[in-house]
Design a protein around this motif. Structure first.
Motif, PDB file in Angstrom:
ATOM      1  N   THR A 162      43.054 -14.467  17.690  1.00 57.83           N
ATOM      2  CA  THR A 162      42.123 -15.692  18.610  1.00 57.83           C
ATOM      3  C   THR A 162      41.220 -15.719  17.928  1.00 57.83           C
ATOM      4  OG1 THR A 162      43.540 -15.264  20.130  1.00 57.83           O
ATOM      5  CG2 THR A 162      41.186 -16.095  20.784  1.00 57.83           C
ATOM      6  N   GLU A 163      40.329 -14.911  16.848  1.00 58.72           N
ATOM      7  CA  GLU A 163      38.994 -14.965  16.770  1.00 58.72           C
ATOM      8  C   GLU A 163      39.215 -16.039  15.392  1.00 58.72           C
ATOM      9  OE1 GLU A 163      36.441 -10.746  16.859  1.00 58.72           O
ATOM     10  OE2 GLU A 163      38.358 -10.685  15.966  1.00 58.72           O
ATOM     11  N   ALA A 164      39.947 -15.621  14.616  1.00 60.97           N
ATOM     12  CA  ALA A 164      40.825 -16.434  13.404  1.00 60.97           C
ATOM     13  C   ALA A 164      40.672 -17.947  14.010  1.00 60.97           C
ATOM     14  CB  ALA A 164      41.550 -16.209  13.099  1.00 60.97           C
ATOM     15  N   PHE A 165      41.831 -18.388  14.829  1.00 61.99           N
ATOM     16  CA  PHE A 165      41.429 -19.845  15.639  1.00 61.99           C
ATOM     17  C   PHE A 165      39.905 -19.473  16.051  1.00 61.99           C
ATOM     18  CE2 PHE A 165      45.820 -18.736  15.909  1.00 61.99           C
ATOM     19  CZ  PHE A 165      46.166 -20.481  14.840  1.00 61.99           C
ATOM     20  N   LEU A 166      40.008 -18.944  16.712  1.00 62.33           N
ATOM     21  CA  LEU A 166      38.076 -19.543  17.139  1.00 62.33           C
ATOM     22  C   LEU A 166      37.164 -19.984  15.916  1.00 62.33           C
ATOM     23  CD1 LEU A 166      37.764 -17.605  20.515  1.00 62.33           C
ATOM     24  CD2 LEU A 166      38.541 -19.914  20.448  1.00 62.33           C
ATOM     25  N   THR A 167      36.755 -19.159  14.759  1.00 67.31           N
ATOM     26  CA  THR A 167      35.741 -18.912  13.912  1.00 67.31           C
ATOM     27  C   THR A 167      36.335 -18.532  13.017  1.00 67.31           C
ATOM     28  OG1 THR A 167      35.755 -16.198  13.692  1.00 67.31           O
ATOM     29  CG2 THR A 167      35.016 -16.773  15.716  1.00 67.31           C
ATOM     30  N   ASP A 168      37.047 -18.848  12.267  1.00 71.44           N
ATOM     31  CA  ASP A 168      37.681 -19.703  10.581  1.00 71.44           C
ATOM     32  C   ASP A 168      37.283 -21.456  10.917  1.00 71.44           C
ATOM     33  OD1 ASP A 168      38.365 -17.118  10.302  1.00 71.44           O
ATOM     34  OD2 ASP A 168      40.603 -17.831  10.201  1.00 71.44           O
ATOM     35  N   VAL A 169      36.732 -21.712   9.523  1.00 72.46           N
ATOM     36  CA  VAL A 169      36.415 -22.607   9.523  1.00 72.46           C
ATOM     37  C   VAL A 169      37.676 -23.530   9.055  1.00 72.46           C
ATOM     38  CG1 VAL A 169      34.673 -22.327   7.785  1.00 72.46           C
ATOM     39  CG2 VAL A 169      36.373 -22.298   6.991  1.00 72.46           C
ATOM     40  N   HIS A 170      37.563 -24.219   9.886  1.00 63.56           N
ATOM     41  CA  HIS A 170      39.115 -25.418  10.206  1.00 63.56           C
ATOM     42  C   HIS A 170      38.579 -26.294   9.021  1.00 63.56           C
ATOM     43  CE1 HIS A 170      39.219 -24.225  14.363  1.00 63.56           C
ATOM     44  NE2 HIS A 170      39.424 -23.872  13.977  1.00 63.56           N
ATOM     45  N   GLY A 171      39.654 -27.086   9.775  1.00 62.63           N
ATOM     46  CA  GLY A 171      39.837 -28.748   8.361  1.00 62.63           C
ATOM     47  C   GLY A 171      39.966 -30.193   8.806  1.00 62.63           C
ATOM     48  N   ARG A 172      39.528 -31.213   7.843  1.00 62.00           N
ATOM     49  CA  ARG A 172      40.001 -32.572   8.414  1.00 62.00           C
ATOM     50  C   ARG A 172      39.305 -32.518   9.696  1.00 62.00           C
ATOM     51  NH1 ARG A 172      43.287 -30.804   4.271  1.00 62.00           N
ATOM     52  NH2 ARG A 172      45.108 -31.061   3.995  1.00 62.00           N
ATOM     53  N   ASP A 173      39.311 -33.344  10.627  1.00 62.87           N
ATOM     54  CA  ASP A 173      39.221 -33.974  11.629  1.00 62.87           C
ATOM     55  C   ASP A 173      38.159 -35.383  12.057  1.00 62.87           C
ATOM     56  OD1 ASP A 173      38.008 -34.527  14.049  1.00 62.87           O
ATOM     57  OD2 ASP A 173      37.751 -32.447  14.272  1.00 62.87           O
ATOM     58  N   HIS A 174      38.661 -36.544  11.194  1.00 68.47           N
ATOM     59  CA  HIS A 174      38.236 -37.841  10.529  1.00 68.47           C
ATOM     60  C   HIS A 174      38.827 -38.307  11.675  1.00 68.47           C
ATOM     61  CE1 HIS A 174      36.688 -36.884   6.069  1.00 68.47           C
ATOM     62  NE2 HIS A 174      36.742 -36.068   7.263  1.00 68.47           N
ATOM     63  N   LYS A 175      37.796 -39.667  12.465  1.00 68.89           N
ATOM     64  CA  LYS A 175      37.965 -40.715  12.553  1.00 68.89           C
ATOM     65  C   LYS A 175      37.349 -42.233  11.985  1.00 68.89           C
ATOM     66  CE  LYS A 175      37.826 -43.228  16.654  1.00 68.89           C
ATOM     67  NZ  LYS A 175      39.465 -43.438  16.948  1.00 68.89           N
ATOM     68  N   THR A 176      38.039 -42.531  11.018  1.00 67.91           N
ATOM     69  CA  THR A 176      38.141 -44.065  10.334  1.00 67.91           C
ATOM     70  C   THR A 176      38.892 -45.131  10.641  1.00 67.91           C
ATOM     71  OG1 THR A 176      38.570 -41.872   8.588  1.00 67.91           O
ATOM     72  CG2 THR A 176      39.207 -44.214   8.352  1.00 67.91           C
ATOM     73  N   TRP A 177      37.886 -46.067  10.209  1.00 68.59           N
ATOM     74  CA  TRP A 177      37.737 -47.664  10.175  1.00 68.59           C
ATOM     75  C   TRP A 177      38.108 -48.107   8.727  1.00 68.59           C
ATOM     76  CZ3 TRP A 177      35.015 -45.056  13.574  1.00 68.59           C
ATOM     77  CH2 TRP A 177      34.990 -44.662  14.650  1.00 68.59           C
ATOM     78  N   ALA A 178      38.700 -48.950   8.944  1.00 67.71           N
ATOM     79  CA  ALA A 178      39.382 -49.112   6.932  1.00 67.71           C
ATOM     80  C   ALA A 178      39.188 -50.748   7.240  1.00 67.71           C
ATOM     81  CB  ALA A 178      39.826 -48.459   6.418  1.00 67.71           C
ATOM     82  N   GLU A 179      39.222 -51.879   6.215  1.00 71.24           N
ATOM     83  CA  GLU A 179      39.688 -53.238   5.385  1.00 71.24           C
ATOM     84  C   GLU A 179      40.071 -53.524   4.618  1.00 71.24           C
ATOM     85  OE1 GLU A 179      36.689 -55.790   8.489  1.00 71.24           O
ATOM     86  OE2 GLU A 179      35.528 -54.174   7.773  1.00 71.24           O
ATOM     87  N   LEU A 180      40.916 -53.575   4.843  1.00 74.20           N
ATOM     88  CA  LEU A 180      41.357 -53.782   2.890  1.00 74.20           C
ATOM     89  C   LEU A 180      41.963 -55.176   3.002  1.00 74.20           C
ATOM     90  CD1 LEU A 180      42.741 -52.507  -0.213  1.00 74.20           C
ATOM     91  CD2 LEU A 180      45.459 -52.748   1.122  1.00 74.20           C
ATOM     92  N   ALA A 181      41.017 -56.286   1.576  1.00 80.07           N
ATOM     93  CA  ALA A 181      41.252 -57.487   1.463  1.00 80.07           C
ATOM     94  C   ALA A 181      42.278 -57.502  -0.001  1.00 80.07           C
ATOM     95  CB  ALA A 181      39.863 -58.010   0.904  1.00 80.07           C
ATOM     96  N   LEU A 182      42.939 -58.549   0.099  1.00 75.43           N
ATOM     97  CA  LEU A 182      43.952 -58.867  -0.311  1.00 75.43           C
ATOM     98  C   LEU A 182      43.897 -60.256  -0.773  1.00 75.43           C
ATOM     99  CD1 LEU A 182      45.549 -57.185   1.758  1.00 75.43           C
ATOM    100  CD2 LEU A 182      46.908 -56.905   0.252  1.00 75.43           C
ATOM    101  N   ASP A 183      44.475 -61.050  -1.988  1.00 72.31           N
ATOM    102  CA  ASP A 183      44.846 -62.200  -1.858  1.00 72.31           C
ATOM    103  C   ASP A 183      46.214 -62.751  -1.522  1.00 72.31           C
ATOM    104  OD1 ASP A 183      46.547 -61.960  -4.265  1.00 72.31           O
ATOM    105  OD2 ASP A 183      45.498 -62.731  -5.467  1.00 72.31           O
TER     106      ASP A 183
END
Length: 792
Positions: free
Chosen positions: A293-314
């Motif tokens: 439980t200590e590990a879950f609470l105190t080890d560094v975590h990864g990811r956790d992004h919220k993203t918006w993106a737009e791709l333009a195409l011809d």
């Protein structure tokens, strides 16, 4: 892929040699930090904040101090008064206006406030771990609890509680890369723009061995020894010495066998610093081992992004431009790589395998009342690939184009390498058509429609999906990293010692936590010197025995440490040849060398490496002007990142009545450059695929509105089990890296990069007929069932 035959010395590179280190692991002879027996060692337990956001008032330690076996109780104020400073961040970013990022202090024990659940507030040192735990429960803290914020999107709202009073809007840094004007122009003139919003879920590393440390102090010499579960012992030594106010020569850091890291053991942690300080205060060895439980609470975590993106195409589906906005959670404090992972390890990969003439990315690094974010296997590259490959699939769907055809239209062709992207990378080699073709054939992509019809007849939803990717590995040149704000170099060091009896000891600054260094590094040395692999010993993880090193992260071990070994070997070989020529009484130009023997062409006169080594130390017959011994050190600084790439395919079925998903097949075709040991590479890819599956299907760190982690145990955080996964089809197709002597690219993280978008794209392929166009990871049965039920 794997050939388990044991080849003869001299032909090892490129063969599946059994791992040398596995014997001690499978026989229980591994040497881990918690295995170390030290007479008279004391035990530490940490009092951790139960609140995500609380002012710390009075701390009453009197009852704890009076308990049996208790040696000391220390608080943050004690360490601060002793001059123990703040844990550093490894990269100093600048925002869009050129201002430095907000970089609040991170003290070893909290002083004024606790800013996430699990933050250490006090430490008890006692004769036994049980006594320390009992005493921890007797420490009384006057907390004044405040509202917390754990969600990255909510944290930037004006009304959100502040993690740091001086940081407006909880914004650590508003960072950008690329040409915003060019992208705006491309979007404005595009025939079609695909837009997507997605979440890259937060992950915990969950290594088999939790973090542990044992610190000793010798009052007679003033020397510290720290045994710790670190991926980079020299970095740990430098940081801890700076915090303690001592020189690097006054501390030895030893990281023995390490049972998995996955990025979580890169940073320096408060517990390591605290134990060293306490060992000096008490003149006692002090140890601590994390519970799960200590590990879950105190080890560094990864990811956790919220993203918006737009791709333009011809109109033909050619990519014109990409615009991205990402909110990246960094937690309550900046970790060692906390500012670099969501910026320099993420945004430059947004070109992927495609010709994208214009890219702009804005990343807002956001403080929240959660534990720190740092590297997790893949570290930035999976986030970029997930975004891009989800976007490409969505664009194909909106345009009514075939997913494969859209990718092929926009691939960087093989003849275009080296290829410079608009966001600062120069890919040196690659063959995306080849890895795609191999993956499609191995997955029987053409037969998917028949299998879909069969699944439909059974009432199942069938999907097949893919992702094509390129990632970065190894490291950028140190001078370039420094110009971007890195506070440390990227180079690696190796020392080679040929011993008098002809055996070889390799001292490497890299550090293994499962990668097989003791085998692959030995294969390189054995082939170059023509000696048995059993005669090669690899030493790592000890700052007193190794000149210097940057440890292991970012798939850098073979690329950088292996290249440093090659350079050191080249120096050894020059000296071996000079001594051999002297012994044979011939000029070096007349010597040939193979299978560990120097020969004079056209004669039967020869001398072995073992004989030359003996001469190097005995000095009975020795060339004038040479120093005795055979010991050389070399450094390697990368000229560029390396760029592994490939294509991953996933096929699956979903039960619409329950949301249960079954993975039918996973095919991974990866270009990792030249391969030293195919078995080791296959094992590394298997492990990364399992972790990529975990992110896509089962794993997610969940926090409630009060900042409490709801998944802080293995009952709640769903690590994949063996029966969750199918057999993997793992293939490789190599294009050589053009700028390191081994032509290698790195392999350990490709599965976490390529697989998650392939799984989600396959799931979307299955549910799109129901009108479902978006899903977020992890694809749990509940999440899938709710999406299907809502579509009805």
């Amino acid at each position: 892929m794997t050939d388990f035959n044991q080849p003869a010395p001299g032909v090892l590179v490129g063969r599946s040699v059994r791992r040398k280190e596995d014997h001690r692991f499978i026989t229980g002879a591994g040497r881990f930090v918690d295995d170390l027996v030290v007479p008279g060692v004391a035990h530490a337990r940490f009092l951790r904040s139960p609140h995500a956001h609380a002012e710390i008032g009075a701390i009453d330690i009197r009852a704890a101090l009076a308990m049996p076996g208790v040696l000391a109780v220390y608080t943050g104020r004690d360490l601060k008064q002793a001059g123990i400073g703040s844990l550093p961040c490894g990269w100093q970013l600048k925002d869009r206006a050129g201002n430095p990022m907000a970089e609040p202090p991170h003290f070893v024990l909290a002083t004024d406030k606790a800013r996430h659940v699990g933050e250490p507030v006090a430490v008890v040192i006692a004769e036994t771990a049980a006594a320390a735990q009992d005493a921890i429960e007797a420490v009384s803290v006057d907390y004044r609890v405040h509202e917390a914020v754990a969600d990255v999107a909510r944290a930037i709202l004006p009304e959100a509680p502040r993690v740091w009073d001086e940081v407006k809007g909880n914004l650590c840094c508003d960072w950008e890369i690329g040409d915003s004007s060019a992208v705006a122009e491309a979007i404005a003139g595009a025939a079609h723009v695909t837009r997507i919003e997605l979440i890259n879920n937060r992950l915990a590393p969950v290594p088999m061995e939790g973090r542990a440390a044992l610190a000793r102090y010798d009052a007679g010499t003033g020397l510290f020894t720290l045994h710790t579960t670190s991926q980079n012992p020299h970095t740990a030594r430098s940081i801890i010495c700076a915090l303690l106010g001592i020189s690097d020569g006054d501390m030895r850091v030893i990281s023995p066998d390490v049972g998995g890291g996955f990025g979580g053991k890169i940073p320096v942690y408060p517990e390591e610093v605290c134990l060293c300080w306490a060992a000096r205060q008490l003149n006692r060895a002090v140890r601590w081992t994390s519970d799960r439980t200590e590990a879950f609470l105190t080890d560094v975590h990864g990811r956790d992004h919220k993203t918006w993106a737009e791709l333009a195409l011809d109109r033909d589906g050619t990519f014109l431009g990409l615009r991205v906005r990402t909110l990246a959670n960094v937690g309550a404090y900046l970790s060692l790589g906390g500012s670099a992972i969501p910026t320099f390890y993420y945004a430059p990969l947004l070109s992927g395998v495609y010709r994208l003439p214009a890219i702009y990315c804005n990343v807002e690094l956001v403080f929240t009342h959660t534990s720190r974010i740092d590297a997790y296997r893949g570290a930035g590259r999976p986030e970029a690939t997930y975004l891009l490959e989800r976007l490409v699939d969505q664009a194909a769907h909106e345009l009514g184009m075939d997913r494969i055809a859209l990718r092929r239209r926009n691939f960087i062709p093989r003849e275009a390498f080296p290829y410079e992207t608009p966001v600062g990378l120069t890919y040196d080699s690659g063959d995306h058509e080849a890895t795609l073709d191999l993956a499609l054939e191995a997955a029987d992509w053409q037969g998917a429609s028949r299998r879909r019809a069969e699944a439909s007849a059974r009432g199942m939803l069938h999907g097949i999906g893919l992702s094509t990717y390129v990632e970065i590995a190894g490291g950028m040149p140190s001078h370039q990293a420094a110009s971007l704000g890195a506070r440390g170099g990227r180079s690696e060091i190796a020392q080679i010692r040929v011993n008098p009896g002809g055996s070889v000891t390799v001292f490497s600054g890299a550090h293994s936590h499962g990668q097989g260094h003791e085998t692959t590094f030995a294969q390189i040395v054995s082939d170059r010197l023509g000696i048995p692999i059993e005669s090669v010993r690899i030493v790592q993880g000890d700052t007193d025995r190794i000149p210097f090193g940057r440890g292991t992260a970012a798939s850098r071990s073979l690329v950088l440490a292996g290249s440093a070994i090659i350079r050191a070997l080249a120096k050894i070989e020059v000296k071996l040849q000079a001594i051999a020529a002297h012994l044979l009484e011939a000029p070096t130009s007349e010597l040939s060398f193979s299978e560990g023997v120097f020969r004079i062409a056209g004669t039967n006169r020869s001398v072995t490496v073992k004989e030359v080594a003996a001469a190097a130390y005995s000095l009975r017959s020795y060339p004038p002007g040479l120093e005795a011994g055979l010991d050389e050190t070399a450094a390697y600084d990368p000229a560029n990142w390396t760029y592994p790439g490939g294509c991953h395919v996933c096929e699956l079925e979903i039960d619409p009545e329950t949301g249960e998903m079954k993975i039918l097949r996973i095919v991974a075709v990866d270009d990792v450059g030249h391969i030293i040991n195919p078995m080791v590479v296959e094992g590394q890819i298997h492990g990364a695929l399992a972790q990529g599956f975990g992110q896509a299907v089962t794993e997610h760190c969940v926090f409630d509105d009060a900042g409490q982690m709801l998944t802080a145990s293995l009952q709640d955080y769903a690590v994949p089990r063996a029966d969750d996964l199918p057999d993997f089809t793992v293939l490789t197709h190599a294009t050589a890296c053009e700028h390191n002597p081994l032509k290698a690219k790195g392999c350990a993280e490709v599965g976490t990069v390529g697989l998650p978008p392939a799984i989600v794209n396959a799931a979307l392929d299955a549910v799109r007929p129901l009108g479902i166009t978006t899903l977020d990871m992890p694809l749990t049965p509940d999440r899938l069932w709710r999406a299907i039920a809502s579509s009805r």
